[in-house]
Design an enzyme around this catalytic site. Sequence first.
Site, mmCIF file in Angstrom:
data_model
loop_
_atom_site.group_PDB
_atom_site.id
_atom_site.type_symbol
_atom_site.label_atom_id
_atom_site.label_comp_id
_atom_site.label_asym_id
_atom_site.label_seq_id
_atom_site.Cartn_x
_atom_site.Cartn_y
_atom_site.Cartn_z
ATOM 1 N N VAL A 2 -64.387 -46.875 -48.799
ATOM 2 C CA VAL A 2 -64.786 -45.586 -48.237
ATOM 3 C C VAL A 2 -66.275 -45.604 -47.917
ATOM 4 O O VAL A 2 -67.067 -46.259 -48.585
ATOM 5 C CB VAL A 2 -64.485 -44.413 -49.208
ATOM 6 C CG1 VAL A 2 -63.001 -44.341 -49.512
ATOM 7 C CG2 VAL A 2 -65.287 -44.538 -50.497
ATOM 8 N N CYS A 3 -66.644 -44.878 -46.844
ATOM 9 C CA CYS A 3 -68.045 -44.621 -46.517
ATOM 10 C C CYS A 3 -68.111 -43.192 -45.986
ATOM 11 O O CYS A 3 -67.164 -42.419 -46.184
ATOM 12 C CB CYS A 3 -68.578 -45.641 -45.502
ATOM 13 S SG CYS A 3 -67.796 -45.567 -43.882
ATOM 14 N N GLN A 4 -69.158 -42.822 -45.296
ATOM 15 C CA GLN A 4 -69.286 -41.434 -44.863
ATOM 16 C C GLN A 4 -68.595 -41.163 -43.530
ATOM 17 O O GLN A 4 -67.932 -40.149 -43.353
ATOM 18 C CB GLN A 4 -70.761 -41.038 -44.766
ATOM 19 C CG GLN A 4 -71.003 -39.543 -44.734
ATOM 20 C CD GLN A 4 -70.593 -38.856 -46.025
ATOM 21 O OE1 GLN A 4 -70.641 -39.443 -47.097
ATOM 22 N NE2 GLN A 4 -70.170 -37.599 -45.927
#
Length: 237
Positions: free
Chosen positions: A145-147
């Site tokens: 996950v990232c932004q």
Amino acid sequence: MIMNMGVKRIKGVIFSNFRASRLMLETRTMVGAGGKSLGRRRNLQIKAEVDFVNAEEAKKLIAVEGYAIVDVRDKFQYSRAHIKSCYHVPLFIENQDNDLGTVIKRTMHNNFAGLFFGLPFTKLNPEFVQSVKSQFSPESKLLLVCQEGLRSAAAAKQLEEAGFANIACLTSGLQTAKPGMFDSVGSTELQDAGKAGLVTIQGKISAVLGTVLICAFLFITFFPEQAEKLLQMAPSG
């Protein structure tokens, strides 16, 4: 002396509930000294592709399939908000190099993107893959996950090339997560962890001004006589 000649590959795709896999049949013709054929050898490989999922599907992967969450954002976004029990292995780290070219780029960055959007000046983490390998085996099920979804896709490519076979990415990142969807910790909601810099202050100022204007409009609409008296009391230029 034996040589491999006439390599032929046949590719296909295998689908499961959550994943797609590449099926590759490779046929090699073995040739000996003098060009004499020694027969053929076939090699069948099944290689899993990276799975891109939305937030709801990601929750199922965690709860049902036992995927571990790997947060690849920088330390600043991670500190603002992150999913509980996730592992933090940043794909980019703060660039503190002091060569002339880097200093100039960092100064320009900090005066624009850093100032207005709160983005740190970063570089690729050279230890990213090794850091993941030190905590997980190639067979581990990992949800990256990232932004916004871009860094997790880039991280997935690196891990796939390093031999990790069970990788999923959160499409469009944590900015799409609704409040309360994931159990998180931090000073803000997961979807707002990427917001920083002057744009956040500007947004608050705009909200306050908007509220003032709406209240003034309603006051003038419902209390016109009082509004007129207040205008008459205002000093004239």
